[in-house]
Enzyme design. Structure first.
Site, PDB file in Angstrom:
ATOM      1  N   ASP A  87      77.846  13.737  97.614  1.00  0.00           N
ATOM      2  CA  ASP A  87      78.193  14.483  96.382  1.00  0.00           C
ATOM      3  C   ASP A  87      77.294  15.689  96.082  1.00  0.00           C
ATOM      4  O   ASP A  87      76.982  15.954  94.910  1.00  0.00           O
ATOM      5  CB  ASP A  87      78.211  13.529  95.185  1.00  0.00           C
ATOM      6  CG  ASP A  87      79.248  12.433  95.321  1.00  0.00           C
ATOM      7  OD1 ASP A  87      79.966  12.393  96.336  1.00  0.00           O
ATOM      8  OD2 ASP A  87      79.345  11.596  94.400  1.00  0.00           O
TER       9      ASP A  87
ATOM     10  N   LYS B  84      86.206  11.058  97.039  1.00  0.00           N
ATOM     11  CA  LYS B  84      86.216   9.660  96.578  1.00  0.00           C
ATOM     12  C   LYS B  84      86.409   9.630  95.063  1.00  0.00           C
ATOM     13  O   LYS B  84      85.771  10.393  94.337  1.00  0.00           O
ATOM     14  CB  LYS B  84      84.921   8.951  96.987  1.00  0.00           C
ATOM     15  CG  LYS B  84      83.653   9.584  96.433  1.00  0.00           C
ATOM     16  CD  LYS B  84      82.430   8.817  96.906  1.00  0.00           C
ATOM     17  CE  LYS B  84      81.148   9.412  96.362  1.00  0.00           C
ATOM     18  NZ  LYS B  84      81.043   9.469  94.911  1.00  0.00           N
TER      19      LYS B  84
ATOM     20  N   LYS C 286      82.292   5.914  92.306  1.00  0.00           N
ATOM     21  CA  LYS C 286      80.891   6.233  92.573  1.00  0.00           C
ATOM     22  C   LYS C 286      80.551   5.848  94.017  1.00  0.00           C
ATOM     23  O   LYS C 286      79.808   6.537  94.691  1.00  0.00           O
ATOM     24  CB  LYS C 286      79.977   5.512  91.577  1.00  0.00           C
ATOM     25  CG  LYS C 286      80.276   5.810  90.105  1.00  0.00           C
ATOM     26  CD  LYS C 286      80.201   7.292  89.785  1.00  0.00           C
ATOM     27  CE  LYS C 286      80.461   7.550  88.308  1.00  0.00           C
ATOM     28  NZ  LYS C 286      80.641   9.007  88.025  1.00  0.00           N
TER      29      LYS C 286
ATOM     30  N   VAL D 115      73.115  12.928  95.902  1.00  0.00           N
ATOM     31  CA  VAL D 115      72.905  12.678  94.471  1.00  0.00           C
ATOM     32  C   VAL D 115      74.031  11.812  93.895  1.00  0.00           C
ATOM     33  O   VAL D 115      75.139  11.807  94.422  1.00  0.00           O
ATOM     34  CB  VAL D 115      72.838  14.007  93.700  1.00  0.00           C
ATOM     35  CG1 VAL D 115      71.631  14.807  94.161  1.00  0.00           C
ATOM     36  CG2 VAL D 115      74.110  14.840  93.825  1.00  0.00           C
TER      37      VAL D 115
ATOM     38  N   CYS E 292      75.808   7.403  92.553  1.00  0.00           N
ATOM     39  CA  CYS E 292      76.679   7.392  93.734  1.00  0.00           C
ATOM     40  C   CYS E 292      75.956   7.022  95.023  1.00  0.00           C
ATOM     41  O   CYS E 292      76.554   6.420  95.917  1.00  0.00           O
ATOM     42  CB  CYS E 292      77.384   8.738  93.863  1.00  0.00           C
ATOM     43  SG  CYS E 292      78.624   8.950  92.561  1.00  0.00           S
TER      44      CYS E 292
ATOM     45  N   GLN F 256      62.338  -7.509  98.491  1.00  0.00           N
ATOM     46  CA  GLN F 256      62.867  -8.753  99.066  1.00  0.00           C
ATOM     47  C   GLN F 256      63.238  -8.576 100.543  1.00  0.00           C
ATOM     48  O   GLN F 256      64.285  -9.031 101.003  1.00  0.00           O
ATOM     49  CB  GLN F 256      64.092  -9.228  98.269  1.00  0.00           C
ATOM     50  CG  GLN F 256      63.820  -9.384  96.772  1.00  0.00           C
ATOM     51  CD  GLN F 256      65.032  -9.886  96.025  1.00  0.00           C
ATOM     52  OE1 GLN F 256      65.421 -11.036  96.159  1.00  0.00           O
ATOM     53  NE2 GLN F 256      65.631  -9.015  95.245  1.00  0.00           N
TER      54      GLN F 256
HETATM   55  N1  TIU Z   1      77.602  11.498  92.312  1.00  0.00           N
HETATM   56  C1  TIU Z   1      77.167  10.793  91.281  1.00  0.00           C
HETATM   57  O1  TIU Z   1      76.090  10.230  91.294  1.00  0.00           O
HETATM   58  N2  TIU Z   1      77.991  10.757  90.140  1.00  0.00           N
HETATM   59  C2  TIU Z   1      77.518  10.622  88.867  1.00  0.00           C
HETATM   60  O2  TIU Z   1      78.296  10.562  87.934  1.00  0.00           O
HETATM   61  N3  TIU Z   1      76.160  10.596  88.725  1.00  0.00           N
HETATM   62  C3  TIU Z   1      75.460  10.595  87.552  1.00  0.00           C
HETATM   63  O3  TIU Z   1      74.232  10.436  87.601  1.00  0.00           O
HETATM   64  N4  TIU Z   1      76.083  10.785  86.404  1.00  0.00           N
END
Ligand code: TIU
Length: 224
Positions: free
Chosen positions: A27, A132, A135, A160, A165, A205
């Site tokens: 993403d 997608k 998440k 990110v 995600c 763990q």
């Molecule tokens: N790609 C992803 O992490 N989508 C989100 O909505 N992330 C947030 O931190 N909001």
């Protein structure tokens, strides 16, 4: 190529063969990294995420040199939002909801400027690009079959946001039997404390979800 060992990985050495591994870039699209997108609409400062773009670019370049598989994902919904549950669209009080028109087009909608991967990390020909609706990268995508067909057993994660995600995708992958590594400086969150907690959780763990290593170790190992 043969097995590569990352002895500095946590919680212990991570071993992989680039021939059966994929680099996953989650993403890295304008909606999360630039002002005016989904991330900003939720009230977040996007500059933290912009900072990792050069590191992800170095990882892409190093992985491309091996000829290994690269998977880019985008969180992006169908234009009619038929794959966006109301629970997702209506949650909270964002300044713009999924599907609304913003400065980079409709928020989190496929084909809109905001859903494009930032220019520095643009996918090269032959690299896999997955839109997608969730998440996690396996939910409502054909990615698991694609990876199986290519003989992929190990996944190296960047992108990110770390605890949303990226972590969701890594947990989905772990449950499907992939051996997963997260690159610490190749991922970022709007919340530094959530990133730190995620790294701790996945490696606890005895690598309950997977491993963590830094980009310099991976890039150095790929170059040898
Ligand atoms: N790609 C992803 O992490 N989508 C989100 O909505 N992330 C947030 O931190 N909001």
């Amino acid at each position: 190529m043969s097995t590569i060992e990352l002895a500095g990985a946590r919680p212990f050495t991570y071993r992989f063969d680039p021939a059966t591994s994929a680099l996953v870039v989650i993403d890295m699209q304008r909606d999360f990294i630039e002002p005016g997108g989904f991330g900003a609409s939720l009230g977040n400062d996007v500059t933290r995420l912009q900072a990792i773009v050069p590191t992800v670019r170095r990882l892409l370049d190093a992985w491309r040199a091996t000829g290994g598989l690269i998977v880019h994902t985008r969180e992006a919904h169908a234009r009619d939002l038929s794959d966006c549950p109301p629970s997702k669209r209506l949650r909270g009080t964002p300044s713009l909801r999924i599907g609304d028109a913003g400065p980079m087009g409709r928020i989190l909608v496929t084909g809109e400027p905001g859903s494009q991967i930032v220019a520095e990390l643009a996918p090269a020909p032959g690299e896999v690009v997955i839109d997608k609706p969730g998440k996690g990268m396996f939910h409502a995508t054909g990615l698991d079959s694609l990876l199986h067909a290519q003989g992929i057993t190990h996944l190296v994660f960047t992108g990110v946001t770390t605890e949303v995600c990226v972590q969701t995708s890594m947990r989905e992958a772990n449950d499907r039997g992939y051996e997963c590594l997260l690159i610490e400086d190749g991922t970022e969150s709007y919340f530094p404390e959530f990133k730190a907690a995620t790294l701790a959780m996945i490696t606890a763990q005895g690598a309950i979800v997977g491993w963590v290593a830094d980009s310099a170790e991976l890039i150095g190992a790929l170059a040898r």
